[in-house]
Scaffold this motif. Structure first.
Motif, PDB file in Angstrom:
ATOM      1  N   SER A  38      77.852  34.835  34.174  1.00  0.00           N
ATOM      2  CA  SER A  38      76.401  34.891  34.046  1.00  0.00           C
ATOM      3  C   SER A  38      75.823  34.334  35.329  1.00  0.00           C
ATOM      4  N   SER A  39      74.548  34.623  35.580  1.00  0.00           N
ATOM      5  CA  SER A  39      73.938  34.109  36.796  1.00  0.00           C
ATOM      6  C   SER A  39      73.703  32.622  36.628  1.00  0.00           C
ATOM      7  N   VAL A  40      74.423  31.841  37.391  1.00  0.00           N
ATOM      8  CA  VAL A  40      74.263  30.397  37.358  1.00  0.00           C
ATOM      9  C   VAL A  40      74.075  29.917  38.784  1.00  0.00           C
ATOM     10  N   SER A  41      73.528  28.756  38.931  1.00  0.00           N
ATOM     11  CA  SER A  41      73.251  28.231  40.264  1.00  0.00           C
ATOM     12  C   SER A  41      74.196  27.094  40.600  1.00  0.00           C
ATOM     13  N   VAL A  42      74.558  27.025  41.844  1.00  0.00           N
ATOM     14  CA  VAL A  42      75.332  25.910  42.361  1.00  0.00           C
ATOM     15  C   VAL A  42      74.467  25.263  43.422  1.00  0.00           C
ATOM     16  N   THR A  43      74.434  23.940  43.427  1.00  0.00           N
ATOM     17  CA  THR A  43      73.494  23.247  44.287  1.00  0.00           C
ATOM     18  C   THR A  43      73.784  23.401  45.775  1.00  0.00           C
ATOM     19  N   LYS A  44      75.032  23.210  46.183  1.00  0.00           N
ATOM     20  CA  LYS A  44      75.334  23.263  47.612  1.00  0.00           C
ATOM     21  C   LYS A  44      76.738  23.795  47.835  1.00  0.00           C
ATOM     22  N   PRO A  45      76.882  24.947  48.490  1.00  0.00           N
ATOM     23  CA  PRO A  45      78.211  25.495  48.712  1.00  0.00           C
ATOM     24  C   PRO A  45      78.926  24.846  49.898  1.00  0.00           C
ATOM     25  N   TYR A  46      80.167  25.232  50.073  1.00  0.00           N
ATOM     26  CA  TYR A  46      81.035  24.755  51.143  1.00  0.00           C
ATOM     27  C   TYR A  46      80.343  24.774  52.504  1.00  0.00           C
ATOM     28  N   ASP A  47      80.432  23.666  53.234  1.00  0.00           N
ATOM     29  CA  ASP A  47      79.822  23.569  54.553  1.00  0.00           C
ATOM     30  C   ASP A  47      80.731  22.772  55.492  1.00  0.00           C
ATOM     31  N   LYS A  48      81.961  23.235  55.655  1.00  0.00           N
ATOM     32  CA  LYS A  48      82.987  22.651  56.530  1.00  0.00           C
ATOM     33  C   LYS A  48      83.599  21.374  55.979  1.00  0.00           C
ATOM     34  N   LEU A  49      82.783  20.420  55.497  1.00  0.00           N
ATOM     35  CA  LEU A  49      83.320  19.254  54.819  1.00  0.00           C
ATOM     36  C   LEU A  49      84.032  19.752  53.569  1.00  0.00           C
ATOM     37  N   ARG A  50      85.188  19.170  53.250  1.00  0.00           N
ATOM     38  CA  ARG A  50      85.900  19.629  52.064  1.00  0.00           C
ATOM     39  C   ARG A  50      86.733  18.501  51.463  1.00  0.00           C
ATOM     40  N   PRO A  51      87.076  18.627  50.177  1.00  0.00           N
ATOM     41  CA  PRO A  51      87.978  17.646  49.582  1.00  0.00           C
ATOM     42  C   PRO A  51      89.411  17.950  50.017  1.00  0.00           C
ATOM     43  N   THR A  52      90.207  16.894  50.180  1.00  0.00           N
ATOM     44  CA  THR A  52      91.574  17.084  50.645  1.00  0.00           C
ATOM     45  C   THR A  52      92.630  16.630  49.643  1.00  0.00           C
ATOM     46  N   GLN A  53      92.240  15.783  48.678  1.00  0.00           N
ATOM     47  CA  GLN A  53      93.217  15.275  47.715  1.00  0.00           C
ATOM     48  C   GLN A  53      92.516  14.874  46.424  1.00  0.00           C
ATOM     49  N   VAL A  54      93.220  15.061  45.297  1.00  0.00           N
ATOM     50  CA  VAL A  54      92.732  14.603  43.998  1.00  0.00           C
ATOM     51  C   VAL A  54      93.821  13.746  43.361  1.00  0.00           C
ATOM     52  N   LYS A  55      93.404  12.627  42.754  1.00  0.00           N
ATOM     53  CA  LYS A  55      94.325  11.730  42.046  1.00  0.00           C
ATOM     54  C   LYS A  55      93.704  11.389  40.697  1.00  0.00           C
ATOM     55  N   ILE A  56      94.533  11.437  39.660  1.00  0.00           N
ATOM     56  CA  ILE A  56      94.083  11.061  38.320  1.00  0.00           C
ATOM     57  C   ILE A  56      95.103  10.063  37.789  1.00  0.00           C
ATOM     58  N   PRO A  57      94.846   8.764  37.981  1.00  0.00           N
ATOM     59  CA  PRO A  57      95.835   7.741  37.638  1.00  0.00           C
ATOM     60  C   PRO A  57      96.355   7.799  36.198  1.00  0.00           C
ATOM     61  N   LYS A  58      95.490   8.017  35.222  1.00  0.00           N
ATOM     62  CA  LYS A  58      95.919   7.979  33.818  1.00  0.00           C
ATOM     63  C   LYS A  58      97.033   8.975  33.521  1.00  0.00           C
ATOM     64  N   ILE A  59      96.982  10.156  34.137  1.00  0.00           N
ATOM     65  CA  ILE A  59      97.977  11.187  33.823  1.00  0.00           C
ATOM     66  C   ILE A  59      98.991  11.391  34.953  1.00  0.00           C
ATOM     67  N   GLY A  60      98.929  10.555  35.982  1.00  0.00           N
ATOM     68  CA  GLY A  60      99.888  10.644  37.075  1.00  0.00           C
ATOM     69  C   GLY A  60      99.736  11.874  37.948  1.00  0.00           C
ATOM     70  N   ALA A  61      98.562  12.488  37.934  1.00  0.00           N
ATOM     71  CA  ALA A  61      98.332  13.679  38.772  1.00  0.00           C
ATOM     72  C   ALA A  61      97.932  13.244  40.175  1.00  0.00           C
ATOM     73  N   ASP A  62      98.533  13.863  41.168  1.00  0.00           N
ATOM     74  CA  ASP A  62      98.244  13.549  42.568  1.00  0.00           C
ATOM     75  C   ASP A  62      98.592  14.788  43.383  1.00  0.00           C
ATOM     76  N   SER A  63      97.579  15.397  43.995  1.00  0.00           N
ATOM     77  CA  SER A  63      97.823  16.634  44.745  1.00  0.00           C
ATOM     78  C   SER A  63      96.896  16.733  45.939  1.00  0.00           C
ATOM     79  N   SER A  64      97.420  17.312  47.009  1.00  0.00           N
ATOM     80  CA  SER A  64      96.535  17.748  48.078  1.00  0.00           C
ATOM     81  C   SER A  64      95.708  18.886  47.494  1.00  0.00           C
ATOM     82  N   LEU A  65      94.626  19.248  48.161  1.00  0.00           N
ATOM     83  CA  LEU A  65      93.776  20.337  47.676  1.00  0.00           C
ATOM     84  C   LEU A  65      93.742  21.459  48.694  1.00  0.00           C
ATOM     85  N   ILE A  66      94.110  22.650  48.240  1.00  0.00           N
ATOM     86  CA  ILE A  66      93.893  23.817  49.068  1.00  0.00           C
ATOM     87  C   ILE A  66      92.515  24.358  48.720  1.00  0.00           C
ATOM     88  N   THR A  67      91.963  25.170  49.590  1.00  0.00           N
ATOM     89  CA  THR A  67      90.635  25.752  49.376  1.00  0.00           C
ATOM     90  C   THR A  67      90.803  27.193  48.925  1.00  0.00           C
TER      91      THR A  67
END
Length: 195
Positions: A38-67
């Motif tokens: 459906s037509s939904v809005s996103v506030t601000k799209p990708y602008d060179k700055l990007r996330p590089t890693q996500v960690k979730i301590p409770k479940i032991g998840a830890d990963s680099s992030l690809i785009t």
């Protein structure tokens, strides 16, 4: 369909077939994600700055992030099921820490082993999610809620709709695996807010 991206009060239209439901999360599933329906809005799209890693301590998840973005079939690309521990950031969503709902995807399993978001369904309100960005900033989010929804009832507006604060959505597959369709029947969606 048009999805509006708002930046500095101006709306930028992007034509995408978006109805995000992970279609490829299992070991022999297709490695794609359908994009928002459906037509939904996103506030601000990708602008060179990007996330590089996500960690979730409770479940032991830890990963680099690809785009990832949308492929020629109008589906959001996901990491290969041959690399189930790899998470991805949907680059047409805001950078984590910026206003709006940032989207991070990961497999529940793949290649006959658990995936990076195998235990995503276990997250509860108050649990912590840490995202590192390319500017060196660590952004901390706190889980508001975790839901399991059938893919054919995916809550596009709730997941992709504009927010007035920085938020995060983590998405994987869940529920029963349909061997005929090579796909899980449900999605697990975690909603989190900036701490």
């Amino acid at each position: 369909m048009h999805i509006l991206f708002r930046r500095g009060g101006r709306a930028l239209a992007a034509t995408l077939l978006l109805s995000l439901a992970l279609t490829g999360c299992g070991s022999d599933a297709k490695p794609t994600v359908a994009a928002p329906a459906s037509s939904v809005s996103v506030t601000k799209p990708y602008d060179k700055l990007r996330p590089t890693q996500v960690k979730i301590p409770k479940i032991g998840a830890d990963s680099s992030l690809i785009t990832v973005a949308v492929n020629k079939d109008g589906e959001i690309a996901v990491p290969s099921v041959k690399e189930p521990m790899q998470a991805a950031w949907y680059r047409l969503s805001p950078v984590p820490g910026e206003v709006g709902p940032s989207i991070i995807l990961g497999h529940v399993d793949g290649n006959n082993q658990p995936g990076v978001f195998f235990k995503l369904k276990d997250l509860a309100p108050g649990d912590e999610i840490l995202v590192t960005r390319s500017d060196g900033k660590d952004v901390r989010f706190v889980v508001d809620r975790t839901t399991q929804v059938p893919k054919d009832k995916f809550p596009s507006d709730a997941v992709y709709g504009n927010t007035d604060k920085p938020e995060l959505r983590l998405i994987t597959c869940g529920g029963v695996f349909d061997h005929a369709e090579h796909s899980y029947q449900d999605n697990i969606v975690v909603y989190a807010r900036l701490a």
